[in-house]
Write a protein that holds these residues in place. Structure first.
Motif, PDB file in Angstrom:
ATOM      1  N   UNK A 181      39.419  61.680  89.028  1.00 13.68           N
ATOM      2  CA  UNK A 181      38.826  61.017  90.185  1.00 13.68           C
ATOM      3  C   UNK A 181      39.744  59.931  90.753  1.00 13.68           C
ATOM      4  N   UNK A 182      40.966  59.835  90.205  1.00 13.40           N
ATOM      5  CA  UNK A 182      41.872  58.732  90.560  1.00 13.40           C
ATOM      6  C   UNK A 182      42.187  58.666  92.051  1.00 13.40           C
ATOM      7  N   UNK A 183      42.201  59.843  92.721  1.00 15.30           N
ATOM      8  CA  UNK A 183      42.586  59.839  94.127  1.00 15.30           C
ATOM      9  C   UNK A 183      41.459  59.418  95.069  1.00 15.30           C
ATOM     10  N   UNK A 184      40.247  59.291  94.531  1.00  9.37           N
ATOM     11  CA  UNK A 184      39.125  58.881  95.380  1.00  9.37           C
ATOM     12  C   UNK A 184      39.162  57.369  95.619  1.00  9.37           C
ATOM     13  N   UNK A 185      38.744  56.945  96.808  1.00  9.96           N
ATOM     14  CA  UNK A 185      38.707  55.510  97.119  1.00  9.96           C
ATOM     15  C   UNK A 185      37.545  54.851  96.364  1.00  9.96           C
ATOM     16  N   UNK A 186      37.564  53.502  96.312  1.00  8.35           N
ATOM     17  CA  UNK A 186      36.474  52.774  95.656  1.00  8.35           C
ATOM     18  C   UNK A 186      35.134  53.069  96.324  1.00  8.35           C
ATOM     19  N   UNK A 187      35.154  53.213  97.663  1.00  5.14           N
ATOM     20  CA  UNK A 187      33.914  53.495  98.400  1.00  5.14           C
ATOM     21  C   UNK A 187      33.355  54.866  98.015  1.00  5.14           C
ATOM     22  N   UNK A 188      34.259  55.855  97.940  1.00  5.35           N
ATOM     23  CA  UNK A 188      33.821  57.211  97.563  1.00  5.35           C
ATOM     24  C   UNK A 188      33.229  57.210  96.153  1.00  5.35           C
ATOM     25  N   UNK A 189      33.920  56.521  95.240  1.00  6.39           N
ATOM     26  CA  UNK A 189      33.454  56.466  93.849  1.00  6.39           C
ATOM     27  C   UNK A 189      32.091  55.782  93.767  1.00  6.39           C
ATOM     28  N   UNK A 190      31.933  54.702  94.527  1.00  8.37           N
ATOM     29  CA  UNK A 190      30.666  53.963  94.495  1.00  8.37           C
ATOM     30  C   UNK A 190      29.516  54.871  94.933  1.00  8.37           C
TER      31      UNK A 190
END
Lengths: 178, 164
Positions: B11-20
């Motif tokens: 999931x490293x390539x996902x932004x903080x917003x996407x992860x949230x």
């Protein structure tokens, strides 16, 4: 000339639509590059990085692993999915067997679409994830069945090549030309 | 369990917003030893089919061959998916997946995934890319195993992976 180009574009979009739907095809078309092919042109080489997804729209291509030609594929064939997605080396060599044309899209374009045109990226990824999941599930089941059926028999190398060759075709969709 | 998604490289390539957002729609729960996540041959109904991402613990994968007796046996650990293939390909469950001890897993069902598509197609597409990469790597691993056996004329490694 313009009429022929328009016709080729309509034909290519119809081929794409068969996999990703009309809406998806319309959204994707502007981001795909049309590559004319001459017999002998190499689309990608086994073992070399190839972060491109190819869709044959005209003519035929030959899929080779090692020195063996596995299968020929025509319009509507998708090739190179694995290297396109994980950016690793190509699993086979694909060479144009006749003159023709293919559409292609690179990994970086896909990533960019994920932010700029997510609906287009999503249409493409829906098709790819479904196709890969089906091949892994059916390919694994086929291998497990063969292993179970041949459990108590030692196989000669050429028998191994035969049954695993079929498994390889199933895993990568190289068999059963459309 | 908070910030579990960031523990996993995929999931490293996902932004903080996407992860949230994704962490909000996955349901993280604790499952007891012996819990059966998916059962071989079952077909989830259109909306209840679900996949799980293992956060902690391990899950045993077993499948019976048609003649009985043989099966795929593997153990999956943190960061790996359970039930992903049949959710995506809409095929019957290929194996039975059982918690080996206490397992913490994040669950996502098809209905929630469809809601994400309608609500935020951007996050949906970027999550799809993570899944697609994972499938490509799985297929590459399987293909490499098979190609190596063809090259050497020896299918023992394939039998080990798919036999008892």
């Amino acid at each position: 000339v313009y009429a022929r180009r328009r016709e080729a574009r309509v034909q290519a979009e119809a081929i794409l639509a068969a996999a990703v739907g009309a809406e998806g095809a319309a959204a994707l078309m502007p981001h795909l590059e049309r590559v004319p092919l001459a017999a002998g042109d190499v689309l990608f080489t086994e073992g070399a990085p190839s972060p491109w997804l190819w869709v044959v729209v005209e003519g035929e291509v030959a899929v080779r692993a090692g020195q063996v030609e596995l299968v020929r594929r025509g319009p509507g064939s998708w090739l190179g999915e694995v290297g396109f997605l994980d950016k690793g080396p190509a699993m086979a060599t694909v060479v144009a067997a006749t003159s023709g044309a293919a559409l292609r899209i690179g990994h970086d374009t896909l990533v960019r679409l994920g932010s700029d045109h997510p609906a287009a990226a999503s249409a493409l990824l829906r098709h790819l994830t479904r196709q890969l999941a089906t091949r892994i599930a059916e390919g694994s089941a086929g291998i497990a069945e063969e292993v179970s059926a041949g459990e108590y028999r030692l196989r000669k190398p050429e028998e191994v090549q035969g049954w695993l060759g079929r498994a390889l075709e199933q895993l990568f969709g190289w068999g059963g030309a459309r | 369990v908070s910030a579990w998604m960031r523990r996993f490289e995929r999931f490293a390539e996902l932004s903080d917003e996407d992860v949230a957002l994704l962490e909000r729609i996955f349901v993280v729960s604790s499952y007891p030893a012996g819990h059966v996540f998916v059962r071989e041959g079952e077909r989830g109904s259109a909306t209840t089919a679900a996949m799980y991402l293992i956060v902690e613990g391990s899950v045993r994968v077993e499948a019976r061959a048609p003649e009985g007796g043989f099966g795929v046996r593997r153990t999956l650990g943190p960061g790996q998916f359970v039930g992903l293939l049949s959710l995506l390909a809409d095929t019957p469950r290929a194996a039975t997946c059982t918690a080996e001890g206490k397992v913490t897993a994040a669950r996502l069902d098809r209905a929630t995934l469809q809601e994400l598509f309608r609500h935020d197609v951007g996050v949906y597409a970027r999550f799809q890319l993570v899944i697609a990469k994972h499938l490509a790597q799985d297929l590459r691993e399987l293909g490499t195993l098979v190609k190596e056996a063809i090259r050497s004329g020896d299918d023992r490694a394939v039998r080990e992976r798919f036999g008892r």
